[in-house]
Design an enzyme around this catalytic site. Structure first.
Site, PDB file in Angstrom:
ATOM      1  N   ASN A 180       0.876  -1.176   0.000  1.00  0.00           N
ATOM      2  CA  ASN A 180       0.000   0.000   0.000  1.00  0.00           C
ATOM      3  C   ASN A 180       0.909   1.220   0.000  1.00  0.00           C
ATOM      4  O   ASN A 180       1.389   1.657   1.050  1.00  0.00           O
ATOM      5  CB  ASN A 180      -0.913  -0.028   1.225  1.00  0.00           C
ATOM      6  CG  ASN A 180      -1.970   1.062   1.205  1.00  0.00           C
ATOM      7  OD1 ASN A 180      -1.819   2.070   0.527  1.00  0.00           O
ATOM      8  ND2 ASN A 180      -3.027   0.883   1.969  1.00  0.00           N
ATOM      9  N   LYS A 184       3.079   0.985   3.301  1.00  0.00           N
ATOM     10  CA  LYS A 184       2.606   0.009   4.263  1.00  0.00           C
ATOM     11  C   LYS A 184       2.621  -1.355   3.587  1.00  0.00           C
ATOM     12  O   LYS A 184       2.282  -1.466   2.408  1.00  0.00           O
ATOM     13  CB  LYS A 184       1.184   0.335   4.733  1.00  0.00           C
ATOM     14  CG  LYS A 184       1.077   1.569   5.598  1.00  0.00           C
ATOM     15  CD  LYS A 184      -0.310   1.706   6.214  1.00  0.00           C
ATOM     16  CE  LYS A 184      -1.339   2.067   5.174  1.00  0.00           C
ATOM     17  NZ  LYS A 184      -2.680   2.311   5.780  1.00  0.00           N
ATOM     18  N   HIS A 223     -16.028   7.394   5.381  1.00  0.00           N
ATOM     19  CA  HIS A 223     -14.620   7.058   5.573  1.00  0.00           C
ATOM     20  C   HIS A 223     -13.917   8.331   6.038  1.00  0.00           C
ATOM     21  O   HIS A 223     -13.676   9.247   5.234  1.00  0.00           O
ATOM     22  CB  HIS A 223     -14.006   6.553   4.263  1.00  0.00           C
ATOM     23  CG  HIS A 223     -12.553   6.200   4.361  1.00  0.00           C
ATOM     24  ND1 HIS A 223     -12.098   4.902   4.317  1.00  0.00           N
ATOM     25  CD2 HIS A 223     -11.454   6.981   4.507  1.00  0.00           C
ATOM     26  CE1 HIS A 223     -10.779   4.894   4.430  1.00  0.00           C
ATOM     27  NE2 HIS A 223     -10.363   6.158   4.547  1.00  0.00           N
ATOM     28  N   LEU A 226      -7.330  15.773  14.405  1.00  0.00           N
ATOM     29  CA  LEU A 226      -8.533  16.154  15.146  1.00  0.00           C
ATOM     30  C   LEU A 226      -8.343  16.077  16.653  1.00  0.00           C
ATOM     31  O   LEU A 226      -8.988  16.802  17.402  1.00  0.00           O
ATOM     32  CB  LEU A 226      -9.706  15.264  14.722  1.00  0.00           C
ATOM     33  CG  LEU A 226     -10.720  15.905  13.764  1.00  0.00           C
ATOM     34  CD1 LEU A 226     -11.700  14.887  13.246  1.00  0.00           C
ATOM     35  CD2 LEU A 226     -11.458  17.050  14.451  1.00  0.00           C
ATOM     36  N   ARG A 258      -1.993  -1.427  -4.079  1.00  0.00           N
ATOM     37  CA  ARG A 258      -3.001  -0.372  -4.073  1.00  0.00           C
ATOM     38  C   ARG A 258      -2.562   0.727  -5.023  1.00  0.00           C
ATOM     39  O   ARG A 258      -1.492   1.322  -4.857  1.00  0.00           O
ATOM     40  CB  ARG A 258      -3.168   0.208  -2.667  1.00  0.00           C
ATOM     41  CG  ARG A 258      -4.106   1.421  -2.629  1.00  0.00           C
ATOM     42  CD  ARG A 258      -4.108   2.065  -1.264  1.00  0.00           C
ATOM     43  NE  ARG A 258      -4.914   3.284  -1.262  1.00  0.00           N
ATOM     44  CZ  ARG A 258      -4.458   4.493  -0.940  1.00  0.00           C
ATOM     45  NH1 ARG A 258      -3.190   4.662  -0.612  1.00  0.00           N
ATOM     46  NH2 ARG A 258      -5.252   5.540  -0.945  1.00  0.00           N
ATOM     47  N   ASN A 317     -12.720   6.011  15.840  1.00  0.00           N
ATOM     48  CA  ASN A 317     -12.194   6.335  17.170  1.00  0.00           C
ATOM     49  C   ASN A 317     -12.725   7.620  17.796  1.00  0.00           C
ATOM     50  O   ASN A 317     -12.487   7.845  18.982  1.00  0.00           O
ATOM     51  CB  ASN A 317     -10.661   6.427  17.098  1.00  0.00           C
ATOM     52  CG  ASN A 317     -10.020   5.117  16.696  1.00  0.00           C
ATOM     53  OD1 ASN A 317     -10.079   4.153  17.441  1.00  0.00           O
ATOM     54  ND2 ASN A 317      -9.431   5.071  15.512  1.00  0.00           N
ATOM     55  N   GLU A 331      -8.202  -2.307   4.475  1.00  0.00           N
ATOM     56  CA  GLU A 331      -7.884  -2.195   3.055  1.00  0.00           C
ATOM     57  C   GLU A 331      -6.924  -3.288   2.608  1.00  0.00           C
ATOM     58  O   GLU A 331      -7.066  -3.840   1.507  1.00  0.00           O
ATOM     59  CB  GLU A 331      -7.278  -0.823   2.765  1.00  0.00           C
ATOM     60  CG  GLU A 331      -8.255   0.329   2.826  1.00  0.00           C
ATOM     61  CD  GLU A 331      -7.597   1.656   2.531  1.00  0.00           C
ATOM     62  OE1 GLU A 331      -8.037   2.326   1.583  1.00  0.00           O
ATOM     63  OE2 GLU A 331      -6.655   2.025   3.250  1.00  0.00           O
ATOM     64  N   HIS A 338     -11.252   5.991  -2.055  1.00  0.00           N
ATOM     65  CA  HIS A 338     -11.501   5.147  -0.869  1.00  0.00           C
ATOM     66  C   HIS A 338     -12.348   3.930  -1.214  1.00  0.00           C
ATOM     67  O   HIS A 338     -12.940   3.307  -0.346  1.00  0.00           O
ATOM     68  CB  HIS A 338     -12.179   5.949   0.264  1.00  0.00           C
ATOM     69  CG  HIS A 338     -11.339   7.030   0.841  1.00  0.00           C
ATOM     70  ND1 HIS A 338     -11.856   8.244   1.237  1.00  0.00           N
ATOM     71  CD2 HIS A 338     -10.007   7.098   1.077  1.00  0.00           C
ATOM     72  CE1 HIS A 338     -10.893   9.009   1.703  1.00  0.00           C
ATOM     73  NE2 HIS A 338      -9.758   8.343   1.604  1.00  0.00           N
ATOM     74  N   VAL A 386     -10.609   8.453  12.110  1.00  0.00           N
ATOM     75  CA  VAL A 386     -11.514   9.321  12.856  1.00  0.00           C
ATOM     76  C   VAL A 386     -12.854   8.631  13.062  1.00  0.00           C
ATOM     77  O   VAL A 386     -13.412   8.618  14.165  1.00  0.00           O
ATOM     78  CB  VAL A 386     -11.706  10.664  12.124  1.00  0.00           C
ATOM     79  CG1 VAL A 386     -12.760  11.517  12.824  1.00  0.00           C
ATOM     80  CG2 VAL A 386     -10.383  11.421  12.033  1.00  0.00           C
ATOM     81  N   ARG A 393      -7.145  19.338   3.307  1.00  0.00           N
ATOM     82  CA  ARG A 393      -7.833  19.652   2.049  1.00  0.00           C
ATOM     83  C   ARG A 393      -9.140  20.380   2.327  1.00  0.00           C
ATOM     84  O   ARG A 393      -9.826  20.101   3.307  1.00  0.00           O
ATOM     85  CB  ARG A 393      -8.112  18.380   1.257  1.00  0.00           C
ATOM     86  CG  ARG A 393      -6.878  17.773   0.638  1.00  0.00           C
ATOM     87  CD  ARG A 393      -7.196  16.424  -0.007  1.00  0.00           C
ATOM     88  NE  ARG A 393      -6.496  15.355   0.683  1.00  0.00           N
ATOM     89  CZ  ARG A 393      -6.701  14.065   0.452  1.00  0.00           C
ATOM     90  NH1 ARG A 393      -7.607  13.682  -0.431  1.00  0.00           N
ATOM     91  NH2 ARG A 393      -6.019  13.157   1.114  1.00  0.00           N
ATOM     92  N   GLY A 417      -7.772  12.005   5.001  1.00  0.00           N
ATOM     93  CA  GLY A 417      -8.659  12.180   3.864  1.00  0.00           C
ATOM     94  C   GLY A 417     -10.030  11.676   4.269  1.00  0.00           C
ATOM     95  O   GLY A 417     -10.136  10.771   5.096  1.00  0.00           O
TER      96      GLY A 417
END
Length: 379
Positions: free
Chosen positions: A7, A14, A189, A264, A72, A315, A365, A161, A312, A222, A193
């Site tokens: 990924n 990853k 999602h 966040l 990916r 959690n 993913e 996504h 996000v 973004r 992003g």
């Protein structure tokens, strides 16, 4: 049934080695800060590190009996509606699509080419983030732009996504004890992003990201939705170049631009300390989610569940409750006790009597990429 998943992001790789018979993770890791002063030099060096770490933990790669290597790839344009076995022609197509995802397709292609060189006798499969959204109807993917210009340059909604949404949609249907083909969902999602997708019967019918991953929800750095006229205004009045505006919208806006932090958790900390900019940033973040939820409830009609996923979404209980606040008249409600319970497993956080279930479903993913790659190779 062992698949190596790569990924590759703009500054990280990853990887996971997955035995699908379990499924179980035989190895996993992350190489990040690629191209930065205190990181590895480039994606080629990063992939060499991945190979070294894997072989130190599991032995020589050619002896692992790999079923496939799953990659990916962010943007497949309208050329790829499903995973594909990689050959030189597929590589060229990914390269040609790079202008639509300049931060993601080039490093993904670099890793793909190096991995094919390292493992030439193993099937390599490209799994595209955009593929799941190839089921969008024309009314959802078409922009009201001059048809000739749009057609010539491929300007349309592609969505992103998709690999995550594909996995989460099936997992949500199973949690509801429903057939995925008879389940309507809104999948949120939410990570650095963020996107919203309306899923009808396992197929994407609308999604918030567009030609690029910039459109839609407020994100870490973004803007999400913005009046295109603002870009011309910034060019004329502020003297910003096209590249400077691109950087501003993609890397200097969102939560970072509003509150000075793209995480966040830090925005919450500042908001609780009385920072008005942070308070507005998180309210706007949730308002934009609620805006899309309302739109997709209208698009879907009967909606069985709203699903939160990614960092996000999985959690942040505050974001979940505030994003859906005030929607009880539409059958949407969050149970605050259930919502406050942290779990690594999929769970229902709405009251039992709610017309529309609210779920938290961890995404995976890498497992989805491994599954799709293995299924393609087995055909």
């Amino acid at each position: 049934m062992t698949v190596l998943v790569l990924n590759c992001g703009s500054s990280s790789i990853k990887y996971q080695l997955i035995d699908l018979a379990g499924p179980s993770r035989l190895a996993k890791g992350l190489v990040e800060r690629i191209g930065e002063d205190d990181g590895v030099a480039d994606h080629a060096a990063a992939l060499r590190r991945v190979v070294g770490e894997l072989e130190a933990e599991c032995g020589p790669l050619p002896e692992l009996g790999l079923t496939a290597v799953g990659h990916r790839i962010v943007h497949g344009g309208d050329r790829f509606a499903e995973p594909v076995l990689v050959d030189d022609g597929v590589e060229r197509a990914i390269e040609e699509l790079a202008p639509l995802a300049p931060l993601h397709n080039p490093p993904g292609l670099t890793a793909l080419r190096l991995a094919r060189r390292e493992l030439p006798d193993v099937p390599h499969v490209a799994v595209f983030d955009t593929a799941f959204h190839q089921t969008l109807p024309p009314v959802a993917y078409t922009y009201a732009l001059d048809r000739a210009v749009a057609g010539r340059y491929g300007v349309r909604r592609y969505g992103f996504h998709g690999t995550s949404v594909s996995y989460v949609s099936r997992a949500a249907a199973w949690l509801l004890d429903r057939d995925p083909a008879d389940t309507n969902l809104i999948v949120l999602h939410l990570g650095n992003g963020a996107s919203a997708t309306a899923v009808r019967g396992g197929r994407s019918v609308d999604t918030s990201m567009g030609l690029t991953p910039l459109e839609g929800l407020v994100m870490g750095t973004r803007t999400g939705d913005i009046d295109p006229g603002a870009l011309f205004y910034l060019h004329r009045e502020a003297g910003l170049s096209v590249d400077e505006i691109d950087t501003l919208l993609n890397r200097g806006s969102g939560l970072l631009g509003l509150a000075g932090a793209n995480d966040l958790r830090e925005v919450h900390r500042r908001a609780k300390a009385g920072d008005e900019a942070a308070q507005l940033a998180r309210e706007l973040y949730c308002y934009r989610i609620r805006h899309y939820v309302g739109a997709y409830l209208a698009v879907l009609g009967r909606t069985h569940a709203i699903v939160f996923t990614a960092g996000v979404g999985e959690n942040d209980s505050w974001v979940r409750s505030h994003s859906l606040a005030g929607l009880r008249h539409l059958g949407v409600e969050v149970d605050h006790v259930r919502n406050s319970f942290a779990s690594s497993r999929a769970q229902v956080i709405s009251p039992d009597e709610a017309d529309v279930a609210v779920l938290v479903v961890p995404t995976d993913e890498e497992l989805e990429i491994a599954r799709q790659a293995s299924e393609l190779v087995a055909r």
